[in-house]
Scaffold this active site. Structure first.
Site, PDB file in Angstrom:
ATOM      1  N   HIS A 121     -43.502 -58.731 -57.458  1.00  0.00           N
ATOM      2  CA  HIS A 121     -43.307 -57.550 -58.300  1.00  0.00           C
ATOM      3  C   HIS A 121     -44.256 -57.665 -59.494  1.00  0.00           C
ATOM      4  O   HIS A 121     -44.552 -58.775 -59.937  1.00  0.00           O
ATOM      5  CB  HIS A 121     -41.843 -57.564 -58.767  1.00  0.00           C
ATOM      6  CG  HIS A 121     -41.387 -56.356 -59.501  1.00  0.00           C
ATOM      7  ND1 HIS A 121     -41.662 -56.143 -60.833  1.00  0.00           N
ATOM      8  CD2 HIS A 121     -40.654 -55.294 -59.104  1.00  0.00           C
ATOM      9  CE1 HIS A 121     -41.110 -55.005 -61.220  1.00  0.00           C
ATOM     10  NE2 HIS A 121     -40.488 -54.456 -60.183  1.00  0.00           N
ATOM     11  N   ASP A 198     -38.041 -65.592 -59.358  1.00  0.00           N
ATOM     12  CA  ASP A 198     -37.684 -64.219 -59.718  1.00  0.00           C
ATOM     13  C   ASP A 198     -36.494 -63.846 -58.825  1.00  0.00           C
ATOM     14  O   ASP A 198     -36.651 -63.583 -57.630  1.00  0.00           O
ATOM     15  CB  ASP A 198     -38.887 -63.306 -59.474  1.00  0.00           C
ATOM     16  CG  ASP A 198     -38.526 -61.824 -59.575  1.00  0.00           C
ATOM     17  OD1 ASP A 198     -37.341 -61.493 -59.714  1.00  0.00           O
ATOM     18  OD2 ASP A 198     -39.453 -60.996 -59.489  1.00  0.00           O
ATOM     19  N   GLN A 201     -33.800 -59.679 -56.941  1.00  0.00           N
ATOM     20  CA  GLN A 201     -33.235 -59.101 -55.713  1.00  0.00           C
ATOM     21  C   GLN A 201     -32.352 -60.077 -54.951  1.00  0.00           C
ATOM     22  O   GLN A 201     -31.880 -59.756 -53.852  1.00  0.00           O
ATOM     23  CB  GLN A 201     -34.366 -58.607 -54.786  1.00  0.00           C
ATOM     24  CG  GLN A 201     -35.227 -57.510 -55.385  1.00  0.00           C
ATOM     25  CD  GLN A 201     -34.479 -56.191 -55.595  1.00  0.00           C
ATOM     26  OE1 GLN A 201     -33.377 -55.983 -55.082  1.00  0.00           O
ATOM     27  NE2 GLN A 201     -35.071 -55.293 -56.351  1.00  0.00           N
ATOM     28  N   LYS A 224     -28.957 -54.523 -61.616  1.00  0.00           N
ATOM     29  CA  LYS A 224     -29.043 -54.497 -60.153  1.00  0.00           C
ATOM     30  C   LYS A 224     -27.798 -55.118 -59.514  1.00  0.00           C
ATOM     31  O   LYS A 224     -27.688 -55.191 -58.292  1.00  0.00           O
ATOM     32  CB  LYS A 224     -30.297 -55.249 -59.690  1.00  0.00           C
ATOM     33  CG  LYS A 224     -31.601 -54.556 -60.088  1.00  0.00           C
ATOM     34  CD  LYS A 224     -32.794 -55.313 -59.565  1.00  0.00           C
ATOM     35  CE  LYS A 224     -34.093 -54.930 -60.230  1.00  0.00           C
ATOM     36  NZ  LYS A 224     -34.659 -53.673 -59.765  1.00  0.00           N
ATOM     37  N   CYS A 361     -43.604 -51.044 -57.708  1.00  0.00           N
ATOM     38  CA  CYS A 361     -44.088 -52.055 -58.665  1.00  0.00           C
ATOM     39  C   CYS A 361     -44.686 -53.255 -57.939  1.00  0.00           C
ATOM     40  O   CYS A 361     -44.485 -54.406 -58.349  1.00  0.00           O
ATOM     41  CB  CYS A 361     -42.982 -52.517 -59.616  1.00  0.00           C
ATOM     42  SG  CYS A 361     -42.325 -51.201 -60.607  1.00  0.00           S
TER      43      CYS A 361
HETATM   44  N1  PMP Z   1     -38.645 -58.557 -59.764  1.00  0.00           N
HETATM   45  C1  PMP Z   1     -38.212 -57.883 -58.698  1.00  0.00           C
HETATM   46  C2  PMP Z   1     -38.298 -58.506 -57.352  1.00  0.00           C
HETATM   47  C3  PMP Z   1     -37.656 -56.611 -58.854  1.00  0.00           C
HETATM   48  O1  PMP Z   1     -37.231 -55.940 -57.792  1.00  0.00           O
HETATM   49  C4  PMP Z   1     -37.550 -56.071 -60.162  1.00  0.00           C
HETATM   50  C5  PMP Z   1     -36.948 -54.693 -60.390  1.00  0.00           C
HETATM   51  N2  PMP Z   1     -37.424 -53.702 -59.553  1.00  0.00           N
HETATM   52  C6  PMP Z   1     -38.020 -56.826 -61.227  1.00  0.00           C
HETATM   53  C7  PMP Z   1     -38.556 -58.064 -61.000  1.00  0.00           C
HETATM   54  C8  PMP Z   1     -37.965 -56.313 -62.633  1.00  0.00           C
HETATM   55  O2  PMP Z   1     -36.649 -56.176 -63.054  1.00  0.00           O
HETATM   56  P1  PMP Z   1     -36.306 -55.410 -64.413  1.00  0.00           P
HETATM   57  O3  PMP Z   1     -37.015 -54.095 -64.335  1.00  0.00           O
HETATM   58  O4  PMP Z   1     -34.828 -55.275 -64.376  1.00  0.00           O
HETATM   59  O5  PMP Z   1     -36.819 -56.251 -65.525  1.00  0.00           O
END
Ligand code: PMP
Length: 406
Positions: A121, A198, A201, A224, A361
């Site tokens: 991401h 990270d 998910q 999430k 993203c």
């Molecule tokens: N890493 C992953 C794998 C994600 O799916 C996301 C959210 N889409 C993020 C990081 C970023 O999370 P946040 O926007 O809650 O900071």
């Protein structure tokens, strides 16, 4: 797991969108919130809203107890050794930025390497690009297998004695790949590198044990996992956090402030500058109680059944391509023939079905897949096989609507 009673806890699910009962298939972007979390926030703001750690008054004490109680819930949730290792942040993005700017800046120099993958991401790419530019370290990408997985042999070859940081997502928000982060941590440690996970998910969907994974840092977001937006967690091993400088300076995180120099509070507060995310943390605590009452194992099993069912049904649709490996977490990323995913999502929305469309993203991963964008249906504990039947019907409608491209 009784999905009917789970669904009853989510008021938002019981509405019509564009004249159809809502089917919410975008939980990877953000999950819905159960009444238990909504009521906990309501209780806090109505009943004991106060700043924490300062007041001696009754409301302040209650808010502090609830805020620190939520930290203990997080500690148990991820099996951290101590609450000193649990830092509240705004989310995964802030957590990874804190690691990059604090640990990264202090420990990287020219010649050192940071290893990530093309499936990350943006939140796990850009902080490392920036710290690499600042320190002269090199950002290195581990290759992916054609099905979008990581091979441990590639990991052995990519991670070397030059590697100081390995930062990899536990579960891909696009491919659904479940990465072998425990094994990757072991390889990183052989080379005295730190392992950052990270967990955006993974934490909402499976039992996480940071001691068992033996990762050095683990980041995730409350929104999430049935919690409010604006709250997340940075877990770090105590010794590493102790040796790190705070990333933000100001109120709350100090011990003594002199005219030209200051000292910091002990962990975890030295990383929580300013008024903390009090309501968010308390809401996250309620979300953790809610998930624990159902059981992470039950949730994981339920999502597994849903995703197997979805893949089986979606594979029967002519012209539909699913991306990612067979063994996947609870999401399906796809394209239908040459229909733009935004068009797919628009037709589905008209049927009351919410899916995500775009680059998720993950622009480097889109280029790796050789697509500009995809659609994604993602599942959580409140989804049902009927939701997937509605999705499949909606995809058939999409095909009819754009019939000329088939
Ligand atoms: N890493 C992953 C794998 C994600 O799916 C996301 C959210 N889409 C993020 C990081 C970023 O999370 P946040 O926007 O809650 O900071």
């Amino acid at each position: 797991m009784d999905v009917k009673s789970v669904r009853d806890a989510f008021p938002i699910l019981h509405q019509e969108v564009n004249g159809h009962p809502l089917v919410y298939l975008d939980s990877s972007a953000t999950s819905q919130k159960p009444v238990q979390v909504i009521e906990k926030l309501d209780e806090y703001y109505r009943g004991y809203n106060s700043n924490v750690h300062r007041g001696v008054h009754t409301l302040g004490t209650k808010a502090t107890d609830e805020y620190e109680g939520a930290r203990e819930k997080v500690r148990q949730f991820i099996n951290a050794q101590s609450t000193q290792e649990v830092i509240f942040t705004r989310g995964t993005t802030t957590a990874i930025n804190t690691i990059a700017s604090s640990y990264g800046r202090a420990n990287l120099k020219p010649g050192d390497e940071i290893v990530i993958t093309p499936m990350e991401h943006h939140s796990n790419i850009i902080p490392w690009q920036q710290v690499a530019k600042e320190t002269g370290a090199t950002l290195k990408y581990m290759p992916l297998q054609p099905n979008g997985t990581i091979s441990l042999q590639d990991a052995e070859e990519t991670i070397t004695d030059q590697t100081k940081i390995v930062s990899i997502m536990h579960v891909s928000n696009v491919l659904g790949t479940i990465n072998p982060v425990k094994e990757l941590a072991a390889i990183a440690h052989k080379h005295e590198a730190v392992m950052v996970v990270d967990g955006a998910q993974s934490a909402p969907h499976m039992r996480i044990d940071v001691k068992d994974l033996d990762c050095d840092f683990y980041a995730f977001s409350g929104h999430k996992m049935c919690g409010p937006t604006g709250i997340g967690v940075l877990y770090g091993k105590r010794q590493l956090l102790n040796d790190m400088e705070p990333a933000e300076f100001g109120g709350e995180m100090i011990d003594f402030v002199n005219l030209y120099d200051s000292t910091w509070k002990e962990l975890p507060w030295k990383f929580e500058g300013g008024t903390p995310i009090i309501g968010g943390a308390i809401g996250l605590g309620a979300a953790i109680d809610f998930l624990n009452d159902i059981g992470l194992e039950e949730i994981e099993k339920h999502e597994h059944e849903l995703v197997d069912y979805a893949v089986e049904k979606m594979n029967q649709i002519d012209g539909l391509t699913i991306y990612g490996p067979e063994e996947r977490a609870g999401l399906v990323t796809f394209n239908i023939s040459d229909v733009h995913p935004h068009d797919v999502a628009t037709v589905l929305d008209a049927e009351g079905i919410a899916v995500r469309a775009g680059h998720h993203c993950a622009q480097p991963l889109m280029r790796w897949l050789d697509v500009t964008a995809t659609a994604r249906a993602s599942f959580y504990l409140y989804n049902t096989k009927e939701d997937i039947d509605r999705l499949v019907e909606g995809l058939q409608t999409t095909k009819e609507y754009f019939g000329d491209v088939f």
